[in-house]
Scaffold this motif. Sequence first.
Motif, short mmCIF file in Angstrom:
data_model
loop_
_atom_site.label_atom_id
_atom_site.label_comp_id
_atom_site.label_asym_id
_atom_site.label_seq_id
_atom_site.Cartn_x
_atom_site.Cartn_y
_atom_site.Cartn_z
N MET A 147 42.85 20.20 -10.76
CA MET A 147 42.65 21.41 -10.02
C MET A 147 43.74 21.51 -8.95
SD MET A 147 39.62 23.28 -7.92
CE MET A 147 38.59 22.17 -7.24
N ILE A 148 44.30 22.70 -8.80
CA ILE A 148 45.34 22.96 -7.81
C ILE A 148 44.68 23.42 -6.52
CG2 ILE A 148 47.35 24.37 -7.25
CD1 ILE A 148 47.86 24.53 -10.28
N ILE A 149 45.11 22.84 -5.41
CA ILE A 149 44.57 23.24 -4.11
C ILE A 149 45.66 23.99 -3.36
CG2 ILE A 149 43.68 22.41 -1.92
CD1 ILE A 149 42.45 20.08 -3.43
N MET A 150 45.31 25.17 -2.87
CA MET A 150 46.26 25.98 -2.10
C MET A 150 45.98 25.81 -0.62
SD MET A 150 46.08 29.63 -4.09
CE MET A 150 44.32 29.75 -3.90
N ASP A 151 47.05 25.70 0.15
CA ASP A 151 46.87 25.71 1.60
C ASP A 151 47.17 27.12 2.11
OD1 ASP A 151 49.65 25.99 1.74
OD2 ASP A 151 50.00 23.94 2.44
N GLY A 152 47.11 27.30 3.41
CA GLY A 152 47.33 28.62 4.00
C GLY A 152 48.70 29.20 3.71
N VAL A 153 49.73 28.38 3.68
CA VAL A 153 51.09 28.86 3.39
C VAL A 153 51.18 29.34 1.95
CG1 VAL A 153 53.52 28.21 3.28
CG2 VAL A 153 52.10 27.37 5.16
N ASP A 154 50.60 28.57 1.02
CA ASP A 154 50.59 28.99 -0.38
C ASP A 154 49.92 30.36 -0.53
OD1 ASP A 154 51.80 26.62 -1.24
OD2 ASP A 154 49.89 25.64 -1.66
N LYS A 155 48.81 30.53 0.15
CA LYS A 155 48.08 31.80 0.08
C LYS A 155 48.92 32.95 0.63
CE LYS A 155 43.58 29.57 0.27
NZ LYS A 155 42.39 29.29 1.08
N GLN A 204 61.50 34.85 5.69
CA GLN A 204 61.56 35.51 7.00
C GLN A 204 60.17 35.97 7.43
OE1 GLN A 204 64.45 38.62 6.46
NE2 GLN A 204 66.13 37.36 7.25
N LYS A 205 59.44 36.55 6.51
CA LYS A 205 58.11 37.06 6.82
C LYS A 205 57.16 35.94 7.22
CE LYS A 205 54.78 40.30 4.86
NZ LYS A 205 54.45 41.14 3.72
N LEU A 206 57.33 34.76 6.62
CA LEU A 206 56.40 33.66 6.84
C LEU A 206 56.93 32.60 7.81
CD1 LEU A 206 55.32 33.17 3.12
CD2 LEU A 206 54.11 34.42 4.90
N GLY A 207 58.17 32.77 8.28
CA GLY A 207 58.75 31.77 9.18
C GLY A 207 59.14 30.48 8.47
N LEU A 208 59.56 30.61 7.21
CA LEU A 208 59.96 29.45 6.41
C LEU A 208 61.39 29.65 5.89
CD1 LEU A 208 56.78 29.20 4.13
CD2 LEU A 208 57.32 27.72 6.06
N SER A 209 62.03 28.58 5.50
CA SER A 209 63.35 28.70 4.87
C SER A 209 63.14 29.13 3.42
CB SER A 209 64.09 27.36 4.91
OG SER A 209 63.47 26.44 4.01
N HIS A 210 64.17 29.75 2.83
CA HIS A 210 64.05 30.16 1.43
C HIS A 210 63.88 28.94 0.52
CE1 HIS A 210 68.37 29.28 1.47
NE2 HIS A 210 68.29 29.17 0.15
N VAL A 211 64.43 27.79 0.92
CA VAL A 211 64.28 26.56 0.14
C VAL A 211 62.82 26.11 0.13
CG1 VAL A 211 64.94 24.12 0.00
CG2 VAL A 211 66.66 25.83 0.61
N SER A 212 62.17 26.21 1.28
CA SER A 212 60.75 25.85 1.37
C SER A 212 59.90 26.78 0.50
CB SER A 212 60.29 25.91 2.83
OG SER A 212 58.93 25.59 2.92
N VAL A 213 60.20 28.08 0.53
CA VAL A 213 59.47 29.04 -0.30
C VAL A 213 59.69 28.72 -1.77
CG1 VAL A 213 59.24 31.47 -0.95
CG2 VAL A 213 59.51 30.85 1.46
N ARG A 214 60.95 28.44 -2.15
CA ARG A 214 61.27 28.12 -3.55
C ARG A 214 60.50 26.88 -4.01
NH1 ARG A 214 66.86 26.80 -3.84
NH2 ARG A 214 66.19 24.67 -3.46
N ASN A 215 60.47 25.85 -3.20
CA ASN A 215 59.76 24.61 -3.58
C ASN A 215 58.27 24.85 -3.75
OD1 ASN A 215 62.13 23.14 -3.62
ND2 ASN A 215 61.92 22.44 -1.49
N ARG A 216 57.69 25.62 -2.85
CA ARG A 216 56.27 25.92 -2.97
C ARG A 216 55.99 26.77 -4.20
NH1 ARG A 216 52.48 25.20 1.00
NH2 ARG A 216 53.18 24.03 2.81
N LEU A 217 56.86 27.76 -4.45
CA LEU A 217 56.68 28.59 -5.64
C LEU A 217 56.80 27.77 -6.91
CD1 LEU A 217 58.48 31.96 -4.85
CD2 LEU A 217 56.08 31.61 -5.44
N LYS A 218 57.72 26.84 -6.94
CA LYS A 218 57.89 25.99 -8.11
C LYS A 218 56.57 25.29 -8.43
CE LYS A 218 60.54 22.08 -9.82
NZ LYS A 218 61.31 20.92 -9.45
N ASN A 219 55.90 24.77 -7.42
CA ASN A 219 54.61 24.12 -7.62
C ASN A 219 53.53 25.12 -8.05
OD1 ASN A 219 55.58 21.57 -6.97
ND2 ASN A 219 55.16 21.84 -4.79
#
Length: 189
Positions: free
Chosen positions: A1-9, A28-43
């Motif tokens: 089972m995949i667990i999402m945290d607040g950032v994932d949501k 920019q909208k979430l206060g994260l780097s594009h690399v961080s967003v990409r890594n989370r999206l990959k998961n």
Amino acid sequence: MIIMDGVDKKIISCLQEDGRASLSEMGQKLGLSHVSVRNRLKNLYEGLVNVSAGLNAEQLGLRIAIINAEVETPERLRELTDLFSKCPRTFFIATTTGAYNVMMIMIAEDADTLNAILEACSIRARKGIRRSEATVGEAPIIPKYLPIKIVPDKKMEIAPCEINCGKCLRYKNKKCLGCPSTKYYRGPL
């Protein structure tokens, strides 16, 4: 089972607002780097999230049919869900409990085609169905965009539901547009 945290949501919410949003825009909208967003999206793309094109059913003038059926055996239920999962008019199938054991939602371009589908092509017209009930409606209000399958190369002779539209009396009498996956189809999808 995949667990999402607040950032994932928050990332998923951004994609639901605009599936074409860039990694930089979401970052920019979430206060994260594009690399961080990409890594989370990959998961998230590994089984939880899928970004795809949906079609506006109302703009296409589509109608829907919700079909509930009681299938005789679990084996036949599996066969029918496998068969209808390939149908370009079917965009929802779920096994259910209660009076019926399967629910299917199908689309059609007009009332005549929808009636033809319900009488000949849908699950309710198949062997092994004890009883069924269909509810017909206009394009849904929510969701506005549906995951309707588009078949760009209409070369099939036999539809995925194993019907030959070219031999169908309703099709010949122009009371059905045919299956969108066959060479006989004469509709807009």
